[in-house]
Motif scaffolding. Structure first.
Motif, PDB file in Angstrom:
ATOM      1  N   SER A 161      37.933  40.768  42.987  1.00 25.08           N
ATOM      2  CA  SER A 161      39.356  40.410  42.963  1.00 25.08           C
ATOM      3  C   SER A 161      39.697  39.379  44.043  1.00 25.08           C
ATOM      4  O   SER A 161      40.510  38.491  43.817  1.00 25.08           O
ATOM      5  CB  SER A 161      40.222  41.661  43.138  1.00 25.08           C
ATOM      6  N   GLN A 162      39.060  39.477  45.195  1.00 24.76           N
ATOM      7  CA  GLN A 162      39.358  38.519  46.259  1.00 24.76           C
ATOM      8  C   GLN A 162      38.749  37.157  45.958  1.00 24.76           C
ATOM      9  O   GLN A 162      39.346  36.124  46.245  1.00 24.76           O
ATOM     10  CB  GLN A 162      38.883  39.061  47.606  1.00 24.76           C
ATOM     11  N   THR A 220      39.309  28.249  36.248  1.00 23.32           N
ATOM     12  CA  THR A 220      38.859  29.544  35.735  1.00 23.32           C
ATOM     13  C   THR A 220      38.775  29.538  34.208  1.00 23.32           C
ATOM     14  O   THR A 220      38.361  30.523  33.625  1.00 23.32           O
ATOM     15  CB  THR A 220      39.792  30.678  36.211  1.00 23.32           C
ATOM     16  N   TYR A 246      38.185  36.004  42.918  1.00 20.51           N
ATOM     17  CA  TYR A 246      39.006  35.449  41.834  1.00 20.51           C
ATOM     18  C   TYR A 246      40.327  34.903  42.388  1.00 20.51           C
ATOM     19  O   TYR A 246      40.792  33.837  41.984  1.00 20.51           O
ATOM     20  CB  TYR A 246      39.285  36.503  40.755  1.00 20.51           C
ATOM     21  N   SER A 247      40.905  35.631  43.307  1.00 20.55           N
ATOM     22  CA  SER A 247      42.166  35.198  43.914  1.00 20.55           C
ATOM     23  C   SER A 247      42.003  33.833  44.580  1.00 20.55           C
ATOM     24  O   SER A 247      42.853  32.955  44.442  1.00 20.55           O
ATOM     25  CB  SER A 247      42.608  36.266  44.925  1.00 20.55           C
ATOM     26  N   THR A 248      40.918  33.645  45.287  1.00 18.64           N
ATOM     27  CA  THR A 248      40.651  32.354  45.935  1.00 18.64           C
ATOM     28  C   THR A 248      40.445  31.276  44.873  1.00 18.64           C
ATOM     29  O   THR A 248      41.011  30.185  44.958  1.00 18.64           O
ATOM     30  CB  THR A 248      39.397  32.453  46.828  1.00 18.64           C
ATOM     31  N   SER A 305      41.521  31.105  41.840  1.00 16.92           N
ATOM     32  CA  SER A 305      42.723  30.766  41.075  1.00 16.92           C
ATOM     33  C   SER A 305      43.793  30.101  41.942  1.00 16.92           C
ATOM     34  O   SER A 305      44.723  29.493  41.420  1.00 16.92           O
ATOM     35  CB  SER A 305      43.286  32.004  40.381  1.00 16.92           C
ATOM     36  N   PHE A 306      43.659  30.177  43.261  1.00 20.92           N
ATOM     37  CA  PHE A 306      44.649  29.561  44.151  1.00 20.92           C
ATOM     38  C   PHE A 306      44.462  28.045  44.241  1.00 20.92           C
ATOM     39  O   PHE A 306      45.429  27.292  44.220  1.00 20.92           O
ATOM     40  CB  PHE A 306      44.551  30.175  45.554  1.00 20.92           C
TER      41      PHE A 306
END
Ligand code: FES
Length: 156
Positions: A53-54, A67, A56-58, A60-61
């Motif tokens: 999750s972390q 993605t 992916y968060s990076t 997508s930011f």
């Protein structure tokens, strides 16, 4: 064989060196996979021992990472506040949409171009700006866009 890390993933993610490694690893994964799909994100998370999750968060930011699959030439046009204030960003987006026959967020049917609006390309003083794949083009005019699209499409 190396010893397993005793650092919990949440602690490791706060480590600036680890964060820098995430960006580099994501960049390499994107080069290898074409875009950051579930497998690519999972491999980065696994190799750096971070929660998916972390990672992916990076991914997508940052507008540098994708993605979802993109076309051969992925055009990102900045609609950030500086570009909007300097003028031209909105008109340039409309111009690109007309030239490509698609809306932002779409791709041409031949798979050659996709268009996306983003918030800043770090070229605030030389707007309007677009990034095509990894290449930045700034100080754009409609004429320069025409030449760029012709060049990318192999028409010149
Ligand atoms: S706001 Fe457009 S490049 Fe920064």
């Amino acid at each position: 064989m190396s010893e397993p890390s005793l650092v919990p993933p949440e602690e490791a993610f706060r480590d600036p060196a680890k964060q820098a490694m995430v960006l580099t690893a994501l960049y390499i994964a994107q080069e290898q996979y074409g875009h950051l799909n579930e497998e690519a994100i999972g491999r980065v998370a696994e190799r750096l021992r971070l929660p998916v999750s972390q990672v992916y968060s990076t991914a997508s930011f940052y507008s540098l990472f994708h993605t979802k699959p993109t076309s051969r030439y992925h055009i990102q046009i900045c609609e950030g506040i500086s570009c909007a204030l300097c003028g031209g960003a909105e008109q340039m987006t409309k111009y690109l949409e007309e030239k490509l026959g698609i809306k932002a967020g779409e791709a041409t049917s031949d798979g050659l171009f996709s268009l996306e609006t983003v918030q800043c390309l770090a070229s605030c003083g030389t707007s309007p700006a677009v990034r095509v794949n990894d290449e930045l083009y700034d100080d754009l005019s409609f004429d320069r866009v025409d030449r760029l699209l012709d060049q990318l499409a192999g028409r010149v």
